[in-house]
Design a protein around this motif. Structure first.
Motif, short mmCIF file in Angstrom:
data_model
loop_
_atom_site.label_atom_id
_atom_site.label_comp_id
_atom_site.label_asym_id
_atom_site.label_seq_id
_atom_site.Cartn_x
_atom_site.Cartn_y
_atom_site.Cartn_z
N GLU A 128 8.64 -2.36 -7.36
CA GLU A 128 9.38 -1.75 -6.27
C GLU A 128 10.87 -1.82 -6.56
OE1 GLU A 128 9.41 -2.05 -1.42
OE2 GLU A 128 9.62 -3.91 -2.57
N ALA A 129 11.34 -3.00 -6.96
CA ALA A 129 12.75 -3.16 -7.29
C ALA A 129 13.15 -2.31 -8.49
CB ALA A 129 13.06 -4.63 -7.56
N ALA A 130 12.20 -2.08 -9.39
CA ALA A 130 12.47 -1.29 -10.59
C ALA A 130 12.49 0.21 -10.32
CB ALA A 130 11.43 -1.60 -11.67
N GLY A 131 12.06 0.62 -9.11
CA GLY A 131 12.15 2.03 -8.75
C GLY A 131 10.91 2.85 -8.94
N VAL A 132 9.73 2.22 -9.02
CA VAL A 132 8.51 3.02 -9.16
C VAL A 132 8.29 3.83 -7.88
CG1 VAL A 132 6.83 1.35 -8.24
CG2 VAL A 132 6.16 2.91 -10.07
N PRO A 133 7.92 5.09 -7.97
CA PRO A 133 7.75 5.92 -6.77
C PRO A 133 6.62 5.43 -5.88
CG PRO A 133 7.98 7.30 -8.72
CD PRO A 133 7.82 5.89 -9.21
N GLU A 134 6.72 5.77 -4.60
CA GLU A 134 5.69 5.37 -3.64
C GLU A 134 4.32 5.90 -4.06
OE1 GLU A 134 6.74 6.62 0.25
OE2 GLU A 134 8.56 5.39 0.36
N GLY A 135 3.34 5.03 -3.97
CA GLY A 135 1.96 5.41 -4.28
C GLY A 135 1.55 5.17 -5.71
N VAL A 136 2.52 5.05 -6.61
CA VAL A 136 2.18 4.85 -8.02
C VAL A 136 1.56 3.48 -8.25
CG1 VAL A 136 3.17 4.62 -10.35
CG2 VAL A 136 3.83 6.53 -8.88
N LEU A 137 1.95 2.50 -7.44
CA LEU A 137 1.35 1.17 -7.52
C LEU A 137 1.00 0.69 -6.12
CD1 LEU A 137 0.55 -1.47 -9.00
CD2 LEU A 137 2.93 -2.21 -8.71
N SER A 138 -0.24 0.24 -5.94
CA SER A 138 -0.64 -0.46 -4.73
C SER A 138 -1.29 -1.77 -5.14
CB SER A 138 -1.63 0.35 -3.89
OG SER A 138 -1.01 1.45 -3.26
N LEU B 254 0.83 -1.20 0.00
CA LEU B 254 0.00 0.00 0.00
C LEU B 254 0.87 1.25 0.00
CD1 LEU B 254 -2.76 -0.90 2.62
CD2 LEU B 254 -2.94 -0.99 0.14
N ALA B 255 0.68 2.09 -0.98
CA ALA B 255 1.36 3.40 -1.03
C ALA B 255 2.87 3.25 -0.90
CB ALA B 255 0.82 4.32 0.06
N GLY B 256 3.42 2.21 -1.52
CA GLY B 256 4.87 2.03 -1.51
C GLY B 256 5.40 1.35 -0.27
N GLU B 257 4.53 0.84 0.59
CA GLU B 257 4.98 0.17 1.81
C GLU B 257 4.35 -1.21 1.90
OE1 GLU B 257 3.94 2.58 5.12
OE2 GLU B 257 5.36 4.19 4.64
N TRP B 258 5.14 -2.17 2.38
CA TRP B 258 4.61 -3.50 2.68
C TRP B 258 3.94 -3.43 4.05
CZ3 TRP B 258 4.23 -7.12 -0.93
CH2 TRP B 258 5.02 -6.99 -2.07
#
Length: 490
Positions: free
Chosen positions: A200-210, A17-21
């Motif tokens: 996440e490993a590819a560097g997508v910014p927080e929040g861009v994918l949940s 969620l929002a870049g956090e596990w």
């Protein structure tokens, strides 16, 4: 790039969620089971409506700055994801086998197609060009810009979970959108949390994918009937897709739907028989027939009918069945008991209606035997319904006109195939079948990342892949500049 383990024991018991596990805490859990052994391979949290709200809010906050990134930055994230998938090929294949019952042939094809989707998506940031248009008003300049829609909701299925999630998620991120993904509850890892690890490993910014795993009955409505997303991408049954479309449209959200199919494999009197059988075997039995574009009905000209049925039955009877982790296995397990029982019921009902079982018809646990049914007509249960299993109903026909009428006698119009050495005949039949995709001297199980993919009638709305998905995930904005004083009539 961060090297993350991807085994079933890698600790999937969290939402992204929002870049956090986010730990499961007091949420319910979903047991992820191997469909062949029925052993639990992992547990994941069952997301809540509050999780959905948080994911959409984070996406809305993150999207604008992500869209402002230069195209090379967005393309760089996609390229890094491609590298991650390449480096973790064997682990991804293992996860597909253990979670979705994918045989080696199917999982390899799925991984290759998903990589192709990523490779196509890497070009999208450089293809979002606009245009200048002449104005009917003197001294005016017209500019038409292509922009991301904003936030995209994705609900993906269990049958090809990695591919069918990636084909929506990767283009959406590449075009400057943010994404909230709800994978199927049977495949929350390969359809969802795995993509979170990758991006996440590819560097997508927080929040861009949940990624919010959860049961459709509990959070499906929250995903589809939310005011934040501007596009809702859904792949699944026609019945559920219609519900999703109504919910999305209520918020003026564009529904992008790829739904069910009842695809035909037409074998004319001019077909090369062995070639047609080759296509029929692959198109019916890849991934146990659990594909919206698999062959649901074999329409065979009466001159070739007996020979075709015999050859198809012989081939089906000799397909290796069993454990999908065995490289020789072709027919693995059905995803769960309810799907298996539905398939067996279709077979039994079709036999009661007068069909003959040429081979198969039984099961061992969740492994349903590859089944060929003869003496079938278009109204029998296994033919008029999308059976979604390793079942090949074979229907005779007498003329091209009859074949076309039989093919079109369905609410669906997704894919299909026609076999004839007379290409004019094949093209005429193909042109008259009401379907979004059709393949001559091949079979319906085709998907290429640069070619439009989608159906007609109740098989869906919109198209994936190539320029088509670029159109779905972007919108245009007309900007005009009045460079000279304009004369108004009052």
């Amino acid at each position: 790039m961060t090297d993350l383990p991807l085994s079933p024991e890698s600790g999937w018991n969290a939402l992204y969620l929002a870049g956090e596990w986010t730990a499961a805490d007091d949420r319910d859990s979903i047991s992820v089971e191997n469909p062949y052994t029925r052993e639990e391979i992992a547990t994941v949290p069952a997301g809540t409506e509050a999780d959905v709200d948080r994911a959409y809010e984070a996406a809305a906050e993150a999207q604008a700055s992500w869209a402002r990134q230069p195209p090379q930055a967005r393309a760089g994230v996609i390229s890094a994801a491609i590298e991650f998938v390449r480096d973790h090929r064997d682990e991804i294949l293992e996860l597909l086998a253990l979670e979705s019952g994918s045989t080696a042939v199917k999982s390899t094809a799925e991984l290759q197609t998903a990589r192709g989707m990523l490779q196509q998506a890497a070009s999208y940031p450089f293809r979002m060009d606009g245009e200048h248009a002449d104005s009917i008003v003197p001294g005016k300049e017209n500019v038409v810009e292509r922009r991301p829609v904003g936030v995209v909701g994705v609900i993906s299925p269990w049958n090809f979970p990695f591919h069918l999630s990636m084909r929506a998620v990767a283009p959406a991120i590449a075009t400057g959108n943010a994404v909230v993904l709800k994978p199927a509850s049977s495949t929350p890892i390969t359809g969802g949390l795995l993509l979170a690890r990758i991006f996440e490993a590819a560097g997508v910014p927080e929040g861009v994918l949940s990624v919010v795993p959860g049961r459709g009955s509990e959070i499906g409505d929250a995903i589809a009937d939310h005011e934040v997303p501007r596009v809702l991408a859904f792949t699944g049954s026609t019945e559920i897709g219609q519900r999703v479309a109504r919910q999305a449209a209520g918020n003026c959200t564009l529904p992008a739907l790829e739904l069910g199919g009842n695809n035909v494999h037409v074998v004319t009197e001019n077909a090369a028989l062995e070639r047609a059988v080759d296509g029929g075997v692959f198109g019916s039995f890849l991934h146990q027939g659990q594909a919206c574009i698999s062959i649901n009905r074999h329409l065979v000209h009466e001159e070739l009918y007996d020979d075709y049925v015999g050859m198809l039955a012989d081939r089906a009877a000799n397909l290796p069945t069993g454990d999908p982790t065995d490289e020789d296995t072709i027919i693995g397990p059905i995803i769960d008991e309810s799907q298996r029982d539905r398939i067996l019921e279709y077979i039994q009902t079709t036999v009661e209606e007068g069909a003959t079982v040429e081979t198969g018809g039984g099961h061992d646990g969740l492994v349903v035997e590859p089944t060929v049914l003869s003496d079938v007509d278009n109204d029998m249960a296994a033919a008029c319904n999308e059976h979604f299993g390793p079942v090949a109903p074979v229907i005779p026909y007498a003329s091209d006109t009859e074949a076309i009428e039989l093919a079109n006698d369905t609410i669906h119009g997704l894919s299909g195939s026609v076999h004839s050495e007379d290409l004019d005949q094949a093209r005429t039949i193909a042109d008259r079948i009401e379907t979004g995709m059709i393949h001559i001297n091949d079979q319906p199980m085709n998907d290429e990342p640069h070619v439009p993919f989608g159906g007609m009638k109740q098989s869906g709305l919109g198209r994936y892949n190539g320029e088509s998905i670029l159109d779905e995930l972007t919108t245009t904005k007309w900007l005009s500049i009045q460079r000279e004083p304009r004369k108004y009539p009052f």
